[in-house]
Design a protein around this motif. Structure first.
Motif, short mmCIF file in Angstrom:
data_model
loop_
_atom_site.label_atom_id
_atom_site.label_comp_id
_atom_site.label_asym_id
_atom_site.label_seq_id
_atom_site.Cartn_x
_atom_site.Cartn_y
_atom_site.Cartn_z
N GLY A 516 5.04 25.77 -1.07
CA GLY A 516 3.68 25.43 -1.37
C GLY A 516 3.01 26.75 -1.37
N ARG A 517 3.51 27.57 -0.58
CA ARG A 517 2.92 29.00 -0.55
C ARG A 517 3.47 29.84 -1.55
N ARG A 518 4.31 29.50 -1.99
CA ARG A 518 5.03 31.04 -2.44
C ARG A 518 3.72 31.39 -4.32
N VAL A 519 3.97 32.29 -4.47
CA VAL A 519 3.60 33.29 -5.63
C VAL A 519 4.15 32.10 -6.94
N LEU A 520 3.71 31.77 -7.79
CA LEU A 520 4.31 31.11 -9.04
C LEU A 520 4.32 33.20 -9.58
N SER A 521 5.42 33.03 -10.03
CA SER A 521 5.66 34.11 -11.15
C SER A 521 6.69 33.62 -12.52
N ALA A 522 5.49 34.00 -13.50
CA ALA A 522 5.46 33.48 -15.09
C ALA A 522 6.36 34.52 -15.73
N GLU A 523 7.44 33.83 -16.41
CA GLU A 523 8.13 34.51 -17.32
C GLU A 523 9.48 34.11 -18.52
N PRO A 524 9.67 34.47 -19.79
CA PRO A 524 10.70 33.60 -20.63
C PRO A 524 11.86 33.16 -19.98
N ASP A 560 7.53 29.66 -14.42
CA ASP A 560 8.88 30.01 -13.07
C ASP A 560 9.81 29.77 -13.10
N ARG A 561 11.22 31.24 -12.97
CA ARG A 561 11.45 30.32 -13.55
C ARG A 561 12.43 29.64 -12.54
N LEU A 562 12.12 30.30 -11.35
CA LEU A 562 13.23 29.81 -9.72
C LEU A 562 12.49 28.38 -9.58
N ALA A 563 11.30 27.80 -9.63
CA ALA A 563 10.62 26.27 -9.58
C ALA A 563 11.21 25.47 -11.11
N LEU A 564 11.68 26.16 -11.76
CA LEU A 564 12.15 25.16 -13.02
C LEU A 564 13.92 24.84 -12.69
N GLU A 565 14.37 26.09 -12.03
CA GLU A 565 15.76 25.59 -11.36
C GLU A 565 15.96 24.58 -10.57
N ASP A 672 -3.71 28.46 -16.25
CA ASP A 672 -4.74 28.96 -15.67
C ASP A 672 -4.77 28.74 -14.60
N ALA A 673 -4.74 27.02 -14.14
CA ALA A 673 -5.02 26.77 -12.69
C ALA A 673 -3.41 27.60 -11.71
N ALA A 674 -2.30 27.28 -12.55
CA ALA A 674 -1.83 27.48 -11.19
C ALA A 674 -1.42 29.09 -11.27
N LYS A 675 -1.77 29.61 -12.46
CA LYS A 675 -2.68 31.13 -12.24
C LYS A 675 -3.23 31.42 -11.38
N ALA A 676 -4.14 30.64 -10.86
CA ALA A 676 -5.03 30.88 -10.10
C ALA A 676 -5.10 30.74 -9.05
N SER A 677 -4.52 29.43 -8.77
CA SER A 677 -3.46 29.54 -7.19
C SER A 677 -2.60 29.89 -7.31
N LYS A 678 -1.96 31.11 -7.71
CA LYS A 678 -1.22 32.04 -7.60
C LYS A 678 -1.93 33.35 -6.79
N ASP A 679 -3.30 33.57 -7.43
CA ASP A 679 -4.24 34.81 -6.87
C ASP A 679 -4.56 34.12 -5.82
N GLU A 680 -5.22 32.47 -5.53
CA GLU A 680 -5.33 32.52 -3.77
C GLU A 680 -4.62 33.06 -3.07
N ASN A 681 -3.30 32.11 -3.45
CA ASN A 681 -2.80 32.37 -2.33
C ASN A 681 -1.37 34.12 -2.45
N LYS A 682 -2.09 35.14 -3.12
CA LYS A 682 -2.15 36.40 -3.05
C LYS A 682 -3.17 36.76 -2.76
N ASP A 683 -4.62 36.33 -2.21
CA ASP A 683 -5.38 37.15 -1.72
C ASP A 683 -4.67 36.48 0.07
N GLU A 684 -4.79 34.70 0.24
CA GLU A 684 -4.87 34.68 1.09
C GLU A 684 -3.62 35.26 2.20
N LYS A 685 -2.76 35.88 1.54
CA LYS A 685 -1.73 36.48 1.74
C LYS A 685 -1.97 38.27 2.49
#
Length: 689
Positions: A516-524, A560-565, A672-685
């Motif tokens: 729940g706290r991990r930052v999502l990373s978008a990649e093909p 996010d590759r790890l989430a998909l796996e 965009d919602a997932a990216k926004a969540s990622k940015d918020e987690n990054k700011d919190e850390k």
């Protein structure tokens, strides 16, 4: 001049007539207030019913959780009492002969009043084989200080049917010789032949023939006095000569020496031990047997006259020793007061009030529009006399529009503030789970460490025992060897299995918190590569289960590759675990293009899932169907959380006995919602750092 005066008089008269004309709203201007009123009432009804449905579902979940807690509490507590009796029976088997003083010392060391509240006592009833043996028993007990001891009732006083039907006419005769604690109630039971009463005798015979603990049905204990009479029952554990349980029924009957038993007064048991400290949100009624007849009632918190105001009632059946109990549970006013459904009337009231206010505002606006239309007509007639009225009406309309705009701004701010509060609460829950999991791990590590030390000590003791057996075999008894080589490893195995299960649960909670706290990373990400890699890793299991995985054309998405796996891995591994062994397993992984989204389907021909469990399987720590496959009920809950973080959804379609299909809908590009969540987690850390 006269014409001008007449004209003025006509103008004045016309103006007077126009002022006296009644003001009526046009029918078309009433349409908007009517629409506002209808939409407001419909919205109030929809929101109120939706809230009430959600509140009812939460109440049902809370009720089921409380029911499970109460039933588990009864089962675990009665298991402790059975374990106590087995321990006393083991003492008799180990000692061979036990006198009254030794028995009292043993029970005092066990501190049953403190450690086992609710039990009336712990005793031993001996089997009497002949009249001579009965006389010898009475003489021996009197020699131990019980001068008035005698076996009762006598043979002449025994009720009909005291013969053991399974013993070919043999008369079963017993006597209570030990019963602790030594109080007035228990002293009056000494010498009593429990086999003289049918319900007790049936339980004693079952225990003798099966070599297991048994419980009697509802009885009146001989400890009862004239006041505070309560229903009761007893639990028996057989004791055999030789210190072991014979292998056949005939040997058990021949080698039986007696029974270790415990009498229970039902109200004392439930009030002191089982339901103390569990809160007052549920009412209970406990019946002996599978039915709820009044004559079988053991305990009730009040008169159980049906479900409470919310309509929740549950009937659970459990086995105490080998005796079935029926537990009826209903809600109390305390549970109902804590229900969120108490706010449903206020939601309807608030909706009606808001609808009335909006309708009134709409009516005022419609009236203003109607007045403007009349003013415009009058302006055409007498423009030079009505301009100021038009300006006044226009100003009123502008103020109304400004006020409405302010209300819209305030509403948007309130929605944003509430959304921020919910987001903060969710993050706080994740942090709490992470902290609690770390705090639970510390005592668990200690338990695991001490278990390892115990295993080391056991090995040393086993080696020492072997050395003693070699040098002085008369000292090393068979019971000691069995305890070191069999009983102690078995107990350590139980401890190790429990700590390992607890460790898996803690790791799962930590994993959920970290995800729940991990930052999502978008990649093909090529979905076909993930599924192919998964098929290779499961190859051994597929061979064992005679199963295959078919992979259809799968797209490449940006996510996010790890989430998909983890998502695909959990769903496919579950499909493999729950295949039907009666037929070859087949798992198909396919995909369907849905515009900006892709639908990934995992279909199998396994056991299938009941329709009533479609939502249950996605709840944390909840599982459905037969519990014959290892697991903690976390995988699908974790999967749904990951899918939602990626901006998607997951659902299931299944027919029990035919198979299941899990459909995962994901955006082709991380939204965009997932990216926004990622940015918020990054700011919190960064802030925490």
């Amino acid at each position: 001049m006269d014409d001008m005066n007449a004209a003025r008089r006509d103008d004045a008269g016309g103006a007077k007539k126009r002022d006296e004309r009644p003001t009526r709203m046009a029918g078309r201007n009433l349409l908007a207030p009517a629409i506002v009123f209808a939409v407001g009432l419909a919205s109030t009804l929809v929101v109120g019913l939706a809230y009430d449905r959600v509140a009812a579902e939460r109440d049902a979940q809370r009720f089921q959780s409380l029911v499970a807690q109460r039933v588990i509490s009864i089962d675990e507590r009665m298991g402790l009492y059975v374990g106590l009796l087995r321990g006393v029976a083991a003492y008799f088997a180990a000692e061979g002969e036990v006198d009254r003083a030794g028995f009292d010392a043993l029970i005092q060391r066990m501190r049953i009043d403190e450690e086992y509240p609710g039990v009336q006592g712990v005793g031993f009833t001996v089997l009497i084989s002949s009249a001579a043996e009965e006389a010898a028993l009475e003489e021996a007990m009197r020699a131990q200080g019980m001068e008035a001891f005698s076996v009762w009732p006598g043979d002449d006083d025994a009720p009909p049917g005291a013969a053991d039907a399974a013993g070919a006419g043999e008369i079963l005769r017993t006597s209570i010789v030990f019963l602790h604690p030594d109080d007035d109630r228990n002293r009056q039971a000494l010498g009593f032949d429990m086999a003289s009463e049918e319900t007790r005798r049936d339980a004693m015979l079952r225990a003798r023939d099966r070599g297991l603990s048994t419980a009697s049905g509802r009885v009146r204990l001989v400890q009862e006095t004239a006041t505070d009479v309560q229903p009761g029952f007893l639990i028996y554990v057989p004791v055999y000569a030789g210190g072991r349980i014979p292998g056949t029924v005939e040997e058990r009957r021949r080698l039986l020496e007696g029974w270790v038993y415990a009498p229970f007064r039902a109200r004392d048991l439930f009030d002191r031990a089982l339901f103390q400290g569990l809160g007052g949100e549920l009412d209970f009624a406990v019946y002996d047997g599978d039915g709820t007849e009044p004559e079988n009632l053991l305990y009730s918190t009040r008169d159980m006259d049906g479900p409470g105001r919310l309509g929740f009632a549950e009937v659970e059946r459990i086995a105490i020793a080998d005796q079935p109990w029926t537990v009826v549970l209903t809600t109390t006013p305390l549970f109902e007061r804590a229900s969120p459904r108490v706010f449903t009337p206020f939601i309807f009231l608030a909706g009606v009030v808001a609808t009335g206010m909006l309708t009134a505002a709409s009516v005022r606006q419609a009236r203003a529009v109607d007045a403007a239309e009349q003013a415009r007509t009058q302006v055409e007639e007498l423009n030079h006399t009505l301009e100021h009225r038009v300006e006044r009406r226009t100003a009123q309309l502008e103020r109304a529009r400004a006020r409405l705009a302010e209300l819209n701004v305030d509403l948007e701010r309130a929605v944003q503030a509430r959304t921020a509060e919910l987001t903060a609460a969710n993050e706080e829950i994740q942090r709490f789970a992470y902290i609690v999991s770390h705090d639970l791990r510390a005592p668990l590590v200690n338990v695991m460490g001490f278990t390892a030390e115990l295993e080391t000590v056991r090995a040393d003791v086993e080696a020492f025992l072997a050395e003693v057996a070699e040098k002085a075999p008369e000292i090393a008894s068979e019971d000691a060897r069995r305890a070191i080589e069999t009983d102690l490893p078995e107990a350590l195995g139980f401890i190790r299995a429990s700590t390992q299960k607890m460790d898996r649960l803690i790791n799962a909670i930590l994993k959920l918190s970290r995800e729940g706290r991990r930052v999502l990373s978008a990649e093909p990400v090529a979905l076909a590569e993930i599924v192919e890699s998964l098929r290779e890793s499961l190859a051994h299991q597929l061979v064992e289960r005679d199963a295959t995985i078919e992979i259809g054309p799968l797209p490449t998405i940006t996510s996010d590759r790890l989430a998909l796996e983890q998502i695909i891995g959990n769903v496919v591994e579950n499909a493999v675990k729950y295949l039907d062994p009666a037929r070859p397993g087949l798992i198909r992984v396919t995909a369907q293009d849905a515009g900006p989204e892709v639908r990934l389907a995992v279909a199998d021909n396994g056991r299938g899932i009941s329709q009533t469990d479609f939502e249950r399987i996605f709840d944390l720590f909840r599982r459905a169907g037969r519990q014959d496959v290892p697991g903690e009920g976390i995988g699908l809950a974790h999967t749904r959380a990951l899918v939602r973080r990626l901006g998607g959804a997951i659902d299931v379609a299944s027919i029990a006995g035919e198979g299941s299909t899990f459909t995962i809908t994901l955006p082709k590009v991380l939204d965009d919602a997932a990216k926004a969540s990622k940015d918020e987690n990054k700011d919190e850390k960064e802030s925490a750092a």
